[in-house]
Design a protein around this motif. Structure first.
Motif, PDB file in Angstrom:
ATOM      1  N   SER A   1       0.839  -1.195   0.000  1.00 37.54           N
ATOM      2  CA  SER A   1       0.000   0.000   0.000  1.00 37.54           C
ATOM      3  C   SER A   1       0.876   1.247   0.000  1.00 37.54           C
ATOM      4  O   SER A   1       1.878   1.314   0.717  1.00 37.54           O
ATOM      5  CB  SER A   1      -0.925  -0.002   1.221  1.00 37.54           C
ATOM      6  N   PHE A   2       0.482   2.208  -0.786  1.00 39.45           N
ATOM      7  CA  PHE A   2       1.293   3.427  -0.939  1.00 39.45           C
ATOM      8  C   PHE A   2       0.412   4.553  -1.448  1.00 39.45           C
ATOM      9  O   PHE A   2      -0.793   4.378  -1.684  1.00 39.45           O
ATOM     10  CB  PHE A   2       2.454   3.180  -1.909  1.00 39.45           C
ATOM     11  N   VAL A   3       1.018   5.710  -1.618  1.00 41.39           N
ATOM     12  CA  VAL A   3       0.324   6.856  -2.198  1.00 41.39           C
ATOM     13  C   VAL A   3       1.167   7.366  -3.359  1.00 41.39           C
ATOM     14  O   VAL A   3       2.401   7.394  -3.280  1.00 41.39           O
ATOM     15  CB  VAL A   3       0.076   7.971  -1.155  1.00 41.39           C
ATOM     16  N   ILE A   4       0.507   7.719  -4.452  1.00 35.38           N
ATOM     17  CA  ILE A   4       1.179   8.353  -5.584  1.00 35.38           C
ATOM     18  C   ILE A   4       0.828   9.833  -5.541  1.00 35.38           C
ATOM     19  O   ILE A   4      -0.347  10.201  -5.530  1.00 35.38           O
ATOM     20  CB  ILE A   4       0.753   7.722  -6.919  1.00 35.38           C
ATOM     21  N   ILE A   5       1.850  10.668  -5.484  1.00 42.18           N
ATOM     22  CA  ILE A   5       1.674  12.114  -5.329  1.00 42.18           C
ATOM     23  C   ILE A   5       2.214  12.821  -6.561  1.00 42.18           C
ATOM     24  O   ILE A   5       3.347  12.556  -6.997  1.00 42.18           O
ATOM     25  CB  ILE A   5       2.414  12.623  -4.083  1.00 42.18           C
ATOM     26  N   ARG A   6       1.407  13.709  -7.096  1.00 46.58           N
ATOM     27  CA  ARG A   6       1.828  14.473  -8.272  1.00 46.58           C
ATOM     28  C   ARG A   6       1.876  15.962  -7.940  1.00 46.58           C
ATOM     29  O   ARG A   6       0.898  16.528  -7.449  1.00 46.58           O
ATOM     30  CB  ARG A   6       0.866  14.247  -9.425  1.00 46.58           C
ATOM     31  N   PHE A   7       3.025  16.577  -8.186  1.00 52.73           N
ATOM     32  CA  PHE A   7       3.169  18.031  -8.101  1.00 52.73           C
ATOM     33  C   PHE A   7       2.824  18.568  -9.496  1.00 52.73           C
ATOM     34  O   PHE A   7       3.632  18.486 -10.417  1.00 52.73           O
ATOM     35  CB  PHE A   7       4.587  18.414  -7.677  1.00 52.73           C
TER      36      PHE A   7
END
Length: 207
Positions: free
Chosen positions: A134-140
């Motif tokens: 489980s993880f999070v994908i973060i986009r700037f």
């Protein structure tokens, strides 16, 4: 159709007057696409090539009023969003359960933890406890940089906030603890390669 949140507040649906899409240039085809659109295209690539089966979870909606103008057509007139879902995506890769959230931020220095919800943090923690990935994908969005941050770090930052600490995750922390996902064409966001490195230790992608 009228859709409402559990609080009763109306959900506004923006209408588009022009459905024609401009011809895509090969080099700039994905500019302006949302993180969700890029991930959906990437997941379709994984599925078509039998790499992984990852799907976006549907938003739970309760329909309360339907009109039937004729026998062959039903029109939803009113609906409510049910209790918020857990995370955005889940599926299977190499025999392991995959579960992750996807978030975008216009900030160039941090991502606010208010973008997440307590039930999502608890869900991620449960997935990790059960041996899933489980993880999070973060986009700037302003710089089009995309990072994968393991769920255990997100939980730590959440606990820091609950203890009176900062209410955001700095970009420096994400760069240090996360893995940048290089943007490509097919797939656009190849997060599976990061999973191979981070969870299967097959190739080192982080400098």
């Amino acid at each position: 159709m009228e859709i409402r949140y559990p609080s009763g507040k109306k959900y506004k649906i923006e209408s588009t007057t022009n459905n024609k899409l401009p011809k895509k240039n090969y080099l700039y085809a994905n500019r302006g696409m949302t993180l969700e659109e890029d991930l959906n295209e990437s997941n379709q690539y994984y599925l078509s090539n039998k790499i992984a089966v990852i799907h976006k979870k549907p938003t739970p909606v309760q329909i309360v009023q339907v009109d039937y103008p004729n026998r062959s057509r039903a029109v939803i007139k009113e609906a409510y969003f049910k209790t918020p879902s857990t995370t955005d995506y889940n599926g299977v890769y190499r025999g392991r359960y995959i579960d992750f959230e996807a978030k975008e931020t216009k900030s160039t220095t941090s991502i606010p933890l208010k973008n997440f919800h307590e039930h999502q943090i608890k869900h991620i923690n449960t997935v990790l406890d059960c041996g899933g990935i489980s993880f999070v994908i973060i986009r700037f969005s302003k710089t089009e940089e995309v990072y994968l941050l393991d769920g255990s770090y997100l939980i730590q930052f959440w606990k820091r906030m609950e203890s009176g600490g900062r209410k955001s995750i700095t970009k420096e922390e994400i760069v240090e603890l996360g893995y940048q996902i290089p943007l490509g064409i097919q797939p656009r966001i190849d997060y599976i390669r990061i999973i191979d490195s981070l969870y299967y230790h097959e190739k080192k992608w982080k400098d």
